[in-house]
Design a protein around this motif. Structure first.
Motif, mmCIF file in Angstrom:
data_model
loop_
_atom_site.group_PDB
_atom_site.id
_atom_site.type_symbol
_atom_site.label_atom_id
_atom_site.label_comp_id
_atom_site.label_asym_id
_atom_site.label_seq_id
_atom_site.Cartn_x
_atom_site.Cartn_y
_atom_site.Cartn_z
ATOM 1 N N GLU A 120 -5.195 10.244 -1.474
ATOM 2 C CA GLU A 120 -4.984 9.703 -2.813
ATOM 3 C C GLU A 120 -5.624 8.321 -2.943
ATOM 4 N N GLU A 121 -5.522 7.492 -1.896
ATOM 5 C CA GLU A 121 -6.156 6.175 -1.930
ATOM 6 C C GLU A 121 -7.677 6.306 -2.061
ATOM 7 N N GLN A 122 -8.255 7.219 -1.280
ATOM 8 C CA GLN A 122 -9.706 7.414 -1.343
ATOM 9 C C GLN A 122 -10.140 7.889 -2.722
ATOM 10 N N ARG A 123 -9.364 8.806 -3.311
ATOM 11 C CA ARG A 123 -9.706 9.333 -4.629
ATOM 12 C C ARG A 123 -9.658 8.238 -5.684
ATOM 13 N N VAL A 124 -8.596 7.440 -5.669
ATOM 14 C CA VAL A 124 -8.432 6.401 -6.690
ATOM 15 C C VAL A 124 -9.476 5.298 -6.530
ATOM 16 N N ILE A 125 -9.768 4.904 -5.284
ATOM 17 C CA ILE A 125 -10.775 3.864 -5.057
ATOM 18 C C ILE A 125 -12.156 4.351 -5.509
ATOM 19 N N PRO B 141 0.834 -1.219 0.000
ATOM 20 C CA PRO B 141 0.000 0.000 0.000
ATOM 21 C C PRO B 141 0.859 1.255 0.000
ATOM 22 N N LEU B 142 0.237 2.358 -0.331
ATOM 23 C CA LEU B 142 0.953 3.628 -0.337
ATOM 24 C C LEU B 142 1.512 3.942 1.045
#
Length: 365
Positions: A48-53, A2-3
Motif C-alpha cells: 500500500e505504501e508503494q502504491r500510494v507513493i 508509518p503504516l
C-alpha cells in the motif's frame, strides 16, 4: 506514524499514515488488511505504501483499473433468479466504481426499486445479490468482505404500515397429527414425500431430486438427502417402516423426461413445483390447513425435535443439516400453545408458593 499492522480479532488491521521523505502524504489509515497472520499484514502495508507513493509522484496509476459494478456483475456467475434481480440494480448503479459503493447506497436501492415490497424483499432482491457480486470481486482482489447492515425492525414496521401489509402469511410448522391426516387423502407417492421431509428436515428441492438407486441404500438402512446451500450430501439412518415405504415406490420418470436411468426420480416429480396441485388438494380433502412444503417439512422437523420432543439441539442440527444452530433455533422453532403453557406454568408456580408460605392469593370471603 508509518503504516503498521495490529491484531483485531482473527484479522490483522493497519493504522498510521503513508509517509514520503518523513512527511505524511495520506490521511490516517485504520482499516483491515484482510490478512490472518502478521507477515501477510506487513506485506499489505508495504504494498500500500508503494502504491500510494507511486501515485503521489506520478499521478494516478494507469495500470490500476477501476472496476464498475456492471463489470463486476459480468464476472459473477449468477443463478437465473439472481440474474433477474441484478438487472434493475445494474441499471441504477452499474456505472459506479465498486470502491465508491457504500452500504448506505445499497440499502437505499431497496425502497427505490421496490417501494411497495417488504424489507425482506429488499434484502433478498437487492442487498444479497449486490453483496454476492462485490464479494466475488473482493475474493480475488482485496480479500475484504463487503458487509451491509440489514433493515431494522423499526424500518420493517414502518414499511409494513406504509403498504398496509405485514408480509407473507405465517404458517404453523408441520406435526405428526397434521401429517397423518394429510397422508389419508394424499396419493402414496405424495404421502411418502411429505413423510420424508418431516422426518429428515429435507427441503422440497432436495426431496424431488432424489434418485431411487443413488439415494437409497436398503442394505444399510440409510437414505441420502442431496446437498444444498453449500452443504454436502447427508446419509441418514431412518426407521425401518419409513425405509420400507420409500423402497416400495415404483421407479418412475418425470413426465416428458427421456427414459434414461439417470433421469429416474424417487417421487417422480421434475421440480419443486410438481407436487403443488395434488398437495393442496390433499389438504382440502383432509379438511386441514394448507401448510406449504417448507413449513410442513423442514419447519415441522425443527419444531418436533427442538420444542415438542426436546432432542439435543446438536443432534437435531446435525441430522437436519443445520451447521448454524442459532439459525435452527431462531428460525425453525416456533411458539406453540403459548397461552396454555404460560398459564399452566403460572398456576404451578402459585401452588408451590402457596404451599411454602401457607398464604393464599385469593382470600376466602
Amino acid at each position: 506514524m508509518p503504516l503498521e499492522p495490529y491484531p483485531r480479532g482473527a484479522v490483522w488491521w493497519a493504522r498510521g499514515r503513508v509517509e514520503y521523505n518523513g512527511a505524511p502524504i495520506t490521511e490516517y489509515y485504520r482499516c483491515s488488511t484482510g490478512a490472518s497472520e502478521e507477515p501477510g499484514a506487513w506485506d499489505w502495508c508495504r504494498a500500500e505504501e508503494q502504491r500510494v507513493i507511486r501515485i503521489h509522484l506520478l499521478g494516478e496509476d494507469p495500470e490500476e483499473k477501476i472496476i464498475t459494478f456492471a463489470e463486476a456483475v459480468l464476472q459473477y456467475e449468477a443463478k437465473p433468479k439472481e440474474a433477474a434481480y441484478l438487472v434493475p440494480i445494474t441499471k441504477e448503479i452499474g456505472s459506479i466504481p465498486i470502491h465508491e459503493l457504500s452500504p448506505k447506497v445499497v440499502r437505499e436501492l431497496g425502497p427505490k426499486l421496490y417501494p411497495n415490497c417488504s424489507t425482506d424483499t429488499w434484502t433478498r432482491q437487492v442487498v444479497t445479490p449486490v453483496r454476492a457480486v462485490l464479494n466475488n470481486i473482493n475474493d480475488s482482489e482485496s480479500g475484504i468482505a463487503f458487509r451491509v447492515r440489514g433493515y431494522t425492525q423499526k424500518e420493517k414496521v414502518a414499511q409494513d404500515n406504509k403498504r398496509k401489509s405485514t408480509g407473507r402469511k405465517k404458517y404453523p410448522p408441520g406435526s405428526w397429527e397434521w401429517l397423518l391426516k394429510f397422508r389419508e387423502h394424499a396419493p402414496p407417492r405424495l404421502g411418502a414425500l411429505a413423510l420424508l421431509m418431516f422426518v429428515t428436515g429435507a427441503r422440497i428441492s432436495q426431496a424431488v431430486s432424489m434418485h431411487p438407486r443413488k439415494h437409497i441404500n436398503k442394505a444399510k438402512g440409510m437414505i441420502c438427502i442431496p446437498g444444498a446451500k453449500g452443504h454436502g450430501d447427508r446419509w441418514l439412518r431412518v426407521p425401518d417402516e419409513i425405509l420400507s415405504e420409500l423402497t416400495a415406490l415404483p421407479e418412475v420418470y418425470p413426465r416428458d423426461w427421456p427414459r434414461k436411468p439417470e433421469n429416474l426420480r424417487l417421487f417422480g416429480y421434475a421440480d419443486r413445483g410438481g407436487p403443488r396441485k395434488l398437495w393442496n388438494k390433499a389438504c382440502e380433502d383432509a379438511g386441514i390447513e394448507q401448510i406449504p412444503f417448507h413449513p410442513a417439512g423442514r419447519h415441522g422437523f425443527g419444531q418436533e425435535m427442538n420444542v415438542r420432543e426436546r432432542v439435543d439441539e446438536k443432534a437435531a442440527g446435525a441430522f437436519g443439516g443445520w451447521s448454524d444452530l442459532n439459525l435452527m433455533r431462531n428460525t425453525y422453532t416456533h411458539a406453540e400453545d403459548a397461552e396454555i403453557k404460560i398459564n399452566q406454568a403460572l398456576r404451578r408456580g402459585l401452588l408451590k408458593a402457596e404451599r411454602k408460605t401457607r398464604l393464599k392469593l385469593r382470600k376466602e370471603p
